[in-house]
Design an enzyme around this catalytic site. Sequence first.
Site, short mmCIF file in Angstrom:
data_model
loop_
_atom_site.label_atom_id
_atom_site.label_comp_id
_atom_site.label_asym_id
_atom_site.label_seq_id
_atom_site.Cartn_x
_atom_site.Cartn_y
_atom_site.Cartn_z
N ASP A 1 2.28 2.84 3.26
CA ASP A 1 1.31 4.11 2.98
C ASP A 1 1.41 4.91 4.22
O ASP A 1 1.26 6.04 4.24
CB ASP A 1 0.07 3.42 2.64
N GLU B 1 -1.15 -8.00 2.06
CA GLU B 1 -0.53 -6.65 2.09
C GLU B 1 0.31 -6.15 2.91
O GLU B 1 0.28 -6.41 4.13
CB GLU B 1 -2.18 -5.90 2.33
N SER C 1 -7.43 4.00 -1.07
CA SER C 1 -7.21 2.47 -0.85
C SER C 1 -8.43 1.77 -1.17
O SER C 1 -8.41 0.60 -1.63
CB SER C 1 -6.67 2.16 0.35
N ASP D 1 -1.56 0.40 -4.63
CA ASP D 1 -2.84 0.79 -5.05
C ASP D 1 -2.74 2.34 -5.48
O ASP D 1 -3.65 2.57 -6.23
CB ASP D 1 -3.73 0.75 -3.63
N HIS D 2 -1.70 2.90 -4.99
CA HIS D 2 -1.38 4.18 -5.47
C HIS D 2 -0.14 4.68 -4.88
O HIS D 2 0.55 3.89 -3.99
CB HIS D 2 -2.38 5.15 -5.00
N ASP E 1 0.73 -1.26 -0.07
CA ASP E 1 -0.04 -0.06 -0.05
C ASP E 1 1.02 1.21 0.01
O ASP E 1 1.93 1.63 0.87
CB ASP E 1 -0.91 -0.08 1.33
N HIS F 1 -2.27 10.89 -1.17
CA HIS F 1 -1.70 10.08 -2.39
C HIS F 1 -1.41 10.96 -3.51
O HIS F 1 -1.79 12.18 -3.56
CB HIS F 1 -2.74 9.11 -2.76
N HIS G 1 2.34 8.97 4.54
CA HIS G 1 1.16 10.04 4.88
C HIS G 1 2.10 10.72 6.20
O HIS G 1 1.87 11.97 6.43
CB HIS G 1 0.01 9.30 5.62
ZN LIG Z 1 -3.89 2.69 0.00
ZN LIG Z 2 -2.97 6.22 2.07
#
Ligand SMILES: [Zn+2]
Ligand SMILES: [Zn+2]
Length: 503
Positions: free
Chosen positions: A279, A274, A80, A321-322, A34, A420, A283
């Site tokens: 991720d 995952e 997500s 996912d990004h 992620d 993101h 952030h």
């Molecule tokens: Zn995500």
């Molecule tokens: Zn995120």
Amino acid sequence: MKFSTTIVAAAMALPMIHAAHHGKPKNYVFFLPDGYGPASETFARDYANWVDNATVVLPVDEMAIGYVRTKASDTLVTDSAAAATAYACGIKTYNGAIGVDDDYLPCGTILEAAKLNGFYTGLVVTSRITHASPAGFATHIWDRDEEADIADQLVGYAHPLGRVVDVMMGGGKCFFLPQSDEDSCRDDDIDLWSLAETEYNWTMTSARESFDSLHNGESGDFPFAFIPTMGHMAYEADRDPQLEPSLTEMAVTALNLLDRKSKEDDTSFFLFLEASRIDHAGHGHDPIGHLFDILEYNRAMLAVKQWIEEHDDTALLSAADHECGGLTLGVPDYAWYPSVLANAERTSEYYAAIYDEIVAFNYTESDKESLIVDKVFGGFGIYNVTSEEIAGLSVAPSVAIYLGEILAARAGINWSTLGHTGVDITLFGYGCNTEKMVGNHENTEVGMFMTAELGLNLKNVTKMLMANESFVQMIQPPADGKLLKRFQVDHEHDVMHAGIHKH
Ligand SMILES: [Zn+2]
Ligand SMILES: [Zn+2]
Ligand SMILES: *[C@@H]1O[C@H](CO)[C@@H](O)[C@H](O)[C@H]1NC(C)=O
Ligand SMILES: *[C@@H]1O[C@H](CO)[C@@H](O)[C@H](O)[C@H]1NC(C)=O
Ligand SMILES: *[C@@H]1O[C@H](CO)[C@@H](O)[C@H](O)[C@H]1NC(C)=O
Ligand SMILES: *[C@@H]1O[C@H](CO)[C@@H](O)[C@H](O)[C@H]1NC(C)=O
Ligand SMILES: *[C@@H]1O[C@H](CO)[C@@H](O)[C@H](O)[C@H]1NC(C)=O
Ligand SMILES: *[C@@H]1O[C@H](CO)[C@@H](O)[C@H](O)[C@H]1NC(C)=O
Ligand SMILES: *[C@@H]1O[C@H](CO)[C@@H](O)[C@H](O)[C@H]1NC(C)=O
């Protein structure tokens, strides 16, 4: 440096073999790192090269096959939930959507289709098991934040197809406890933990020993849940191995368990893995949390690859996912010094908690300051902190982000957003037919490819879900909720500042 990068050397020693198959894979593993953008891979590789004083590649570097386009239906920058739904259902939907389309109607997922075809299925993550990515594969709800509803569906209690998951590992126990429990995150009296055991036959466990009792997958029966933490599982850099296994250990155990059970019962399996918290550190602008969760993702990918070398009936695709944070290597011009990261032992979140303890305690002002210099900045590997930087701590909206950015600046890296970004991310694969996915694809095509490889039909599942009217009603937003959610673009940004990690 408490982490070895021996994964790198091990990866280099491996021959580049792809299973010589003409048919289809029997089992599929989809592994989602992620928030893992292309810069994150260079970031971790450069660090590994610096530590080893050598030019090496990461395990996933050798598995790259293409790119993935990630936009959601309502924005060019996905979250997500929409991304998980794209992979799981093969449809574009709005940010926040869990297994539902733009009209809030449920879409059949690859995991559900697998289950209906008699496969065994697994969800193994390091976030809460109720978080957006795993939720998107096994549940349906208009909003990712409805995690109690997601938990209900995960155990089979509120799922129209009954129980669709056979093994789950991850955090988020608080969503399984009734509100009378002080750790509960629910606002009802449902004791889902007990209900799962008594009504749905789950073995519900939290202790590290219960995980160990699976003996790497040689023991254990379905359905089995290992949920060691109330919230997310720890960042790899902060993980206490007495309490929590690594993602690699969980991945290999789940693979062996699913493989043994599916061979016993002459069926196949689908496993969703995952590396959830790459991720969260993005952030949080924390280079250390980001780095060590990426290295652990690489270790786990190498382990899955080696497992597939011995089980060529199984194929692996992996894609984020990004991207997250807009990570830049080289700020200001041409600066990027991975060595600066080597002195931090744990994440910025860990040192922010130490800061809170120091501030809360009745120390003199000068003792406070020297403790902060020594235990907070010093612990995080910042040895030459300035008085301005110390003063900034007390007014920082988030101490963890503030610390992360100070270390990042010294290392010559920077983030451009707390959310993101919309850039394409890398597709990795290994095993039977995965080379067919070479090139640039929509995230939906990745899901449809795996579905076709397994001979599954998602439309059939959608039809079954839609046939249950009370369920379709239940997963709709409240009358005043629709507009609010659809256009709440600042969602991820806001929750970050509230200090709650939901992404
Ligand atoms: Zn995500
Ligand atoms: Zn995120
Ligand atoms: C790194 O490798 C180079 C070339 O192999 C060597 O000359 C140098 O001494 C090494 N540096 C360290 C710190 O080991
Ligand atoms: C519809 O789904 C609910 C779970 O939300 C389930 O309890 C119920 O039995 C289902 N109804 C039918 C007719 O299958
Ligand atoms: C639980 O296990 C019992 C005994 O094996 C079985 O009869 C029952 O159908 C199972 N319940 C569910 C919901 O799978
Ligand atoms: C804090 O410490 C000072 C001096 O050591 C003492 O006078 C004061 O009462 C303490 N305050 C509290 C709230 O404990
Ligand atoms: C602190 O040391 C780093 C090297 O680790 C250096 O790049 C940086 O400029 C120094 N910062 C200050 C404020 O002295
Ligand atoms: C780093 O990025 C932030 C935006 O997130 C920007 O305000 C700041 O100026 C950048 N720092 C440097 C050194 O370029
Ligand atoms: C989908 O449903 C149709 C009609 O019920 C059935 O003939 C077909 O076998 C199903 N396909 C799969 C892959 O389950």
